[in-house]
Design a protein around this motif. Structure first.
Motif: not given
Length: 323
Positions: A58, A244, A148, A114, A121, A117-118, A65-66, A145, A62, A141
């Protein structure tokens, strides 16, 4: 509020840094360098996440995606910026401006959600490590996503038309180097209170709400870390979240200043340099921040380059999932 026909037919003039011509060549080189670094770094993360099965987790889903988001964001803004910095032509068509505004708002909104969401996680990985793989299953997941991406593009679908429809009384000069909402609202010749109120209301949903969720997640994470008795365990948990947190701080620090203040208090010079920061600097350093102390990524690079690495599965599922 009616759309200005002159702007629609002739487009806009992006003033940018034309009042500082001695800076334009320097900025061209700096922006181009950061753009190439952004593409290289983020493409590397995406390719490694696809090619190395150990990164099919996961966190890396993510992160991919970023990375894709950062590449889209920079590609939607930087080529036009480089064109305007290189020569005397500072124009952009009305359609080009509209597309740029839409994607700047959309992708900025996607990143806000996003990052939340991270953070969730990371919360599950630290606070519920034994249930991590059960909770963060592939379907969830994908759903997170999707939320987002849909939130960001939905927000832009509302705000971009509202911004473009403001009457500008024939004014075409945008005191910025891209078509950004605060700059376009600031050049309107009508009362913009309704538009600003709508923008602020949506910003609460798309900016402040995710930030609150991030802070709540890290509040629980901090409690969990303090309960860890070993210094090594605390250090590992901190390393899991530090990347993060740095990205969140860099991104939200500029976004809040840009979008959560009235247009009449907006400083164009400060706005330009802050926009430069989150347009070219943040997307290029994100891959470095996430991979600098990440053993899994370093080992994946060695594997892809053919150097071979030890079997990472021997480290255990919990360590693997939260590295």
């Amino acid at each position: 509020m009616e759309k200005d026909n002159t702007s629609s037919s002739e487009g806009f003039i992006l003033v940018g840094f034309s009042d500082r011509p001695h800076l334009e060549l320097i900025l061209f080189v700096v922006v181009l360098t950061f753009y190439l670094l952004t593409l290289l770094g983020n493409m590397t993360i995406i390719l490694l996440s696809v090619l190395d099965s150990r990164l099919h987790t996961p966190m890396y889903f993510f992160l991919s995606n970023l990375s894709f988001l950062d590449m889209c964001f920079t590609t939607g803004t930087i080529p036009q910026m480089l064109y305007n910095l290189w020569g005397p032509d500072k124009t952009i068509s009305y359609l080009g401006c509209a597309i740029q505004l839409y994607f700047v708002l959309a992708l900025g909104g996607v990143e806000c959600v996003l990052l939340a969401v991270m953070a969730y996680d990371r919360y599950v990985a630290i606070c519920k490590p034994l249930h991590y793989t059960i909770i963060m299953h592939p379907r969830l997941c994908g759903q997170l996503a999707s939320v987002a991406w849909l939130s960001g593009f939905g927000n832009s679908l509302i705000m971009a038309p509202q911004t473009l429809m403001l009457s500008r009384c024939g004014h075409r000069r945008v005191d910025h180097f891209l078509c950004e909402m605060p700059a376009l609202i600031g050049m309107a010749c009508v009362d913009t209170m309704t538009t600003e109120a709508l923008a602020f209301a949506l910003a609460i949903f798309i900016i402040l709400a995710p930030l609150i969720l991030i802070l709540i997640s890290y509040g629980y994470i901090a409690q969990a870390v303090l309960r860890i008795k070993s210094a090594a365990g605390q250090r590992k948990a901190f390393n899991t979240c530090s990347s993060h947190l740095i990205v969140v701080s860099l991104f939200y620090g500029t976004i809040i200043y840009m979008y959560l203040q009235p247009a009449n208090t907006y400083s164009q010079d400060q706005g330009k340099f802050l926009t430069l920061f989150y347009t070219i600097v943040t997307p290029s350093v994100n891959p470095l921040i996430y991979t600098l102390r990440n053993k899994d990524v370093k080992e994946a690079v060695k594997k892809v380059l053919g150097k071979g690495v030890p079997n990472a599965w021997t480290r255990g599922n919990i360590n693997f999932s939260v590295t």
